[in-house]
Design an enzyme around this catalytic site. Structure first.
Site, PDB file in Angstrom:
ATOM      1  N   GLU A   1      -0.354  -2.188   5.192  1.00 60.38           N
ATOM      2  CA  GLU A   1       0.576  -2.079   6.324  1.00 60.38           C
ATOM      3  C   GLU A   1       0.460  -0.734   7.010  1.00 60.38           C
ATOM      4  OE1 GLU A   1       3.785  -0.745   8.604  1.00 60.38           O
ATOM      5  OE2 GLU A   1       3.571   0.009   6.549  1.00 60.38           O
ATOM      6  N   GLU A   2       0.080   0.297   6.264  1.00 60.90           N
ATOM      7  CA  GLU A   2       0.153   1.658   6.777  1.00 60.90           C
ATOM      8  C   GLU A   2      -0.951   2.016   7.771  1.00 60.90           C
ATOM      9  OE1 GLU A   2       2.500   3.664   6.504  1.00 60.90           O
ATOM     10  OE2 GLU A   2       3.644   3.129   4.706  1.00 60.90           O
TER      11      GLU A   2
ATOM     12  N   ASP B   1       0.810  -1.212   0.000  1.00 53.54           N
ATOM     13  CA  ASP B   1       0.000   0.000   0.000  1.00 53.54           C
ATOM     14  C   ASP B   1       0.845   1.264   0.000  1.00 53.54           C
ATOM     15  OD1 ASP B   1       0.801  -0.832   2.565  1.00 53.54           O
ATOM     16  OD2 ASP B   1      -0.800   0.273   3.554  1.00 53.54           O
TER      17      ASP B   1
ATOM     18  N   HIS C   1       7.921   8.914   4.307  1.00 51.09           N
ATOM     19  CA  HIS C   1       6.662   9.650   4.451  1.00 51.09           C
ATOM     20  C   HIS C   1       6.776  11.101   3.991  1.00 51.09           C
ATOM     21  CE1 HIS C   1       4.221   6.740   7.157  1.00 51.09           C
ATOM     22  NE2 HIS C   1       5.157   6.073   6.508  1.00 51.09           N
TER      23      HIS C   1
ATOM     24  N   ARG D   1      19.034  -6.537  14.082  1.00 50.93           N
ATOM     25  CA  ARG D   1      19.119  -6.541  15.538  1.00 50.93           C
ATOM     26  C   ARG D   1      18.328  -7.718  16.065  1.00 50.93           C
ATOM     27  NH1 ARG D   1      19.644  -2.994  19.918  1.00 50.93           N
ATOM     28  NH2 ARG D   1      18.308  -3.550  21.692  1.00 50.93           N
TER      29      ARG D   1
END
Length: 396
Positions: free
Chosen positions: A132-133, A71, A362, A171
């Protein structure tokens, strides 16, 4: 067929020209499916606008999933000399977070996997996930509809504009934060400012809550382990009147799901104390409050054993791999997959000052250094094929 480098760049640009918002990725879904069909890879729809595809090797083995989000964001893309040939053709919608690159990378992995199918011992599942957003996100739907059934591990990556091109950050443990939203309504007793004894001012209570909350949280949760902010405060319509109620909306993020409970309890304790201190004799039922905490994506927690083995592999293939990257306060619904199966999420850099690619994710001027597409393919392909051959070392 085009050279791989030309092909993957054009795939990315095609997606960039045609961005779609969360759960509206119908054309994106159709194009992904057509590309998979062109590659000879079977696929099916999932979670409304998502896709599942698989490549089975010629010998049996484990199954690893590779996920891409699909998306875009509600942002108007700024024209530049760089993006003039592929700027968004959907006004007000833009791939400002690199998902166009993610789709191209995962399709690139699929193309190579298909070409080298005879060398695969096991199964590779490709998940093209919508939404996802926007919480609750598409990952939950994919899981609920069986997208992880039979999967032994999962991997994914994210392109970041504030990380230099060529840099790979991984990580073990928490890599990305939980995201949580809260709404608070405070109910007082409205009245004229000339007679304050007859009023209980919710604005005054909210002001004390706002000024007290951050210090109170910082006493219990380390300042490096959380962020908290207030987004909107709405109350009143008259300059000389205390309103009857107020609504406040904010958010906080943490790297430990237990800290969510702690912060919520601190909010409740502080509000209870404020209700007591602002109460007045003869005014029953006020002040009062209604607090709701809405939990968003959980902490994204990379499996330690998987990440340790992944680092051993990646450092042989890339110059700049940081296995101790600092966790970031961004949130990702990939976290839901990692609650179900072992795996790892990776951050890959795209910042390139020499090329003028310096905007963060963004931003309405966000773009990527397309060199990241080839390195992203190599990263995911290497991890997937090594896992299929040596799954025991990833799943200890």
């Amino acid at each position: 067929m085009q050279s791989f480098e030309t092909w993957i760049r054009e795939v990315r640009r095609e997606f960039h020209r045609n961005p779609e918002l969360s759960f509206q990725e119908h054309d994106t879904q159709a194009r992904i499916m057509s590309i998979l069909e062109e590659l000879g890879i079977g696929c099916r729809k999932i979670a409304d606008t998502g896709i599942i595809a698989e490549i089975r090797g010629t010998s049996s083995g484990p199954c690893i999933a590779i996920r891409s989000d699909t998306d875009a964001l509600a942002a108007h893309e700024v024209l530049s000399s760089r993006n003039k040939d592929y700027i968004s053709q959907n006004p007000g919608v833009m791939h400002a977070c690199g998902h166009d690159g993610h789709m191209a990378i995962v399709l690139g992995v699929a193309r190579i996997m298909k070409e080298k199918r005879k060398e695969i011992c096991g199964t590779v599942r490709f998940i093209f996930q919508p939404a996802e957003e926007v919480p609750p996100g598409g990952a939950v739907r994919v899981i609920e509809e069986g997208g992880l059934e039979g999967v032994d591990a999962i991997i994914g990556l994210h392109i970041f504009g504030d990380v230099d091109i060529g840099q790979i950050n991984i990580r073990a443990g928490p890599l990305m934060a939980s995201s949580n939203r809260f709404t608070l309504k405070i109910f007082g007793k409205g009245g004229h400012h000339a007679i304050p004894d007859m009023c209980i001012d919710p604005i005054q209570i909210a002001a004390e809550f706002i000024s007290s909350l951050k210090p109170a949280v910082s006493q219990r949760v380390d300042t490096s382990d959380h962020v908290l902010g207030f987004g909107t405060v709405n109350s009143g319509k008259q300059f000389n009147r205390s309103p009857d109620e107020l609504e406040l909306v904010g958010s906080f993020r943490t790297f430990d799901d237990d800290d969510i409970d702690t912060i919520e309890q601190i909010m409740t304790d502080l509000l209870d104390s404020l209700m007591h201190s602002y109460s007045k004799e003869g005014m029953e039922g006020v002040p009062s409050y209604d607090l709701n905490v809405y939990r968003g994506y959980p902490v994204l927690f990379n499996d330690p054993a998987f990440t340790e083995r992944a680092f051993k592999l990646l450092k042989t293939k890339f110059e700049n791999v940081n296995p101790h990257a600092a966790p970031i306060f961004g949130a990702e619904d990939f976290a839901y997959y990692l609650q179900e199966v072992p795996g790892m999420y990776t951050i890959v850099g795209t910042r390139n000052v020499e090329k003028g690619i310096v905007e963060g994710n963004h931003s309405s001027s966000f773009d990527i250094d397309e060199d990241v597409l080839l390195s992203g393919v190599e990263l995911l392909y290497s991890l997937a094929t090594d896992f299929l051959k040596n799954s025991g070392e990833y799943l200890e």
